[in-house]
Design a protein around this motif. Structure first.
Motif, mmCIF file in Angstrom:
data_model
loop_
_atom_site.group_PDB
_atom_site.id
_atom_site.type_symbol
_atom_site.label_atom_id
_atom_site.label_comp_id
_atom_site.label_asym_id
_atom_site.label_seq_id
_atom_site.Cartn_x
_atom_site.Cartn_y
_atom_site.Cartn_z
ATOM 1 N N ASN A 1 0.820 -1.314 -0.125
ATOM 2 C CA ASN A 1 0.025 -0.085 0.119
ATOM 3 C C ASN A 1 0.852 1.303 0.033
ATOM 4 O OD1 ASN A 1 -2.503 -1.172 0.074
ATOM 5 N ND2 ASN A 1 -2.378 -1.796 2.274
ATOM 6 N N ILE A 2 1.974 1.301 -0.657
ATOM 7 C CA ILE A 2 2.801 2.612 -0.712
ATOM 8 C C ILE A 2 2.149 3.350 -1.486
ATOM 9 C CG2 ILE A 2 5.005 1.093 -0.150
ATOM 10 C CD1 ILE A 2 5.611 1.297 -3.175
ATOM 11 N N ARG A 3 1.130 3.192 -2.304
ATOM 12 C CA ARG A 3 0.549 4.385 -3.117
ATOM 13 C C ARG A 3 0.220 5.520 -1.900
ATOM 14 N NH1 ARG A 3 -2.957 0.082 -2.696
ATOM 15 N NH2 ARG A 3 -4.882 0.438 -1.826
ATOM 16 N N HIS A 4 -0.010 5.295 -0.564
ATOM 17 C CA HIS A 4 -0.461 6.253 0.314
ATOM 18 C C HIS A 4 0.688 7.173 0.803
ATOM 19 C CE1 HIS A 4 -4.186 4.155 0.460
ATOM 20 N NE2 HIS A 4 -3.862 3.063 1.009
ATOM 21 N N GLN B 1 -3.014 4.830 -10.444
ATOM 22 C CA GLN B 1 -1.739 5.405 -9.968
ATOM 23 C C GLN B 1 -1.061 6.618 -10.887
ATOM 24 O OE1 GLN B 1 0.023 5.239 -6.678
ATOM 25 N NE2 GLN B 1 0.695 6.886 -7.792
ATOM 26 N N ARG B 2 -1.099 7.793 -10.359
ATOM 27 C CA ARG B 2 -0.369 8.573 -11.161
ATOM 28 C C ARG B 2 1.254 8.134 -11.169
ATOM 29 N NH1 ARG B 2 -3.007 14.101 -9.107
ATOM 30 N NH2 ARG B 2 -5.056 14.001 -10.036
ATOM 31 N N TRP B 3 1.846 8.611 -12.345
ATOM 32 C CA TRP B 3 3.359 8.162 -12.340
ATOM 33 C C TRP B 3 4.118 9.226 -13.134
ATOM 34 C CZ3 TRP B 3 4.865 7.086 -17.251
ATOM 35 C CH2 TRP B 3 3.957 6.791 -18.228
ATOM 36 N N THR B 4 5.608 9.418 -13.067
ATOM 37 C CA THR B 4 6.210 10.359 -13.768
ATOM 38 C C THR B 4 7.141 9.409 -14.579
ATOM 39 O OG1 THR B 4 6.188 11.794 -12.077
ATOM 40 C CG2 THR B 4 7.920 12.277 -13.525
#
Length: 264
Positions: A198-201, A222-225
């Motif tokens: 759950n590291i998206r938090h 999930q947003r990403w760069t």
């Protein structure tokens, strides 16, 4: 002003990161044609079903000692727009090629940042201190990166922590590194680690590994760069396979992102 530029850059990047593209125009002999960086190839090319990296205009590499001798000038001429270089892992190991790659990439004009491979048998603050001891705080460098993936089957560390422990110790690492370098680290991660912990938090930009499908399919919502789209890539300047990555936006958004996220 800096806060506005950074916010605008992240909005632009994350908006594009949710979008896909059309299919590649062709895959020939382990390479692709018609993409934004035609000098790049892949020894195990993949058919992308839900969007692909090839027409994204900004691509780069991530490297460690296993790349051996690198011709960074050739890499830059071929379209390598950034590089993330392995610096450290755990609390007592440093990559023997880090300092050479760090200096040579800069001399070639390739924007570069350093990454730390996290081991779970040491605390986050301890590992942050080890990274700081090995990676210079340098104007113009890209943000530090924290590489998070399961490694509990290694001979050096068999510990597989709970999601709560991961988030606690990673937060400590991020806090120490942010304070020292003035930029919050990017988190690199894999599908299983992301799902299990759950590291998206966590408050972070993400660099996602997705070598079989578009990140929007493997990391829904999930947003990403950055997107690591292959571990079997080829590029001028590298003798063997090299990891290839794409930035989420166009050239103008890339320049905006650099302006907000380079170390000062």
């Amino acid at each position: 002003m800096r806060q506005w530029v950074r916010a605008a850059a992240l909005v632009a990047v994350t908006a594009l990161a949710a979008c896909g593209g059309g299919g590649p125009r062709g895959i020939v002999g382990g390479s692709y044609t018609g993409g934004a960086v035609p000098a790049f190839g892949d020894t195990a090319p993949h058919v992308w079903k839900h969007g692909h990296p090839y027409n994204l205009p900004v691509h780069g590499v991530d490297v460690s000692r296993y790349q051996g001798n690198v011709d960074w000038h050739a890499a830059r001429r071929a379209g390598v727009s950034f590089a993330f270089i392995k610096a450290t892992e755990g609390g007592d190991h440093s990559d023997p090629n880090f300092r050479r790659y760090w200096a040579d990439a800069r001399a070639a004009g390739v924007p570069r940042g350093a990454y730390h491979f996290y081991y779970f048998c040491r605390g986050g603050a301890e590992q942050a201190a080890w990274f700081i001891a090995n990676v210079p705080r340098e104007r113009g460098a890209l943000p530090p990166v924290l590489d998070l993936e399961w490694n509990h089957a290694s001979r050096n560390c068999r510990h597989k922590p709970s999601a709560a422990e991961v988030q606690r110790e990673v937060s400590a690492f991020l806090s120490v590194i942010t304070q020292y370098y003035g930029q919050r680290p990017i988190i690199y991660t894999t599908v299983d680690f992301y799902r299990d912990t759950n590291i998206r938090h966590l408050n972070a930009e993400f660099w996602l590994r997705s070598v079989a499908d578009h990140p929007r399919e493997t990391y829904p919502g999930q947003r990403w760069t950055f997107w690591q789209y292959t571990g079997t890539g080829t590029a001028p300047g590298f003798r063997g396979n090299v990891d290839l990555n794409a930035f989420a936006g166009n050239r103008a958004q890339w320049n905006m992102w650099l302006g907000s996220r380079m170390q000062r």
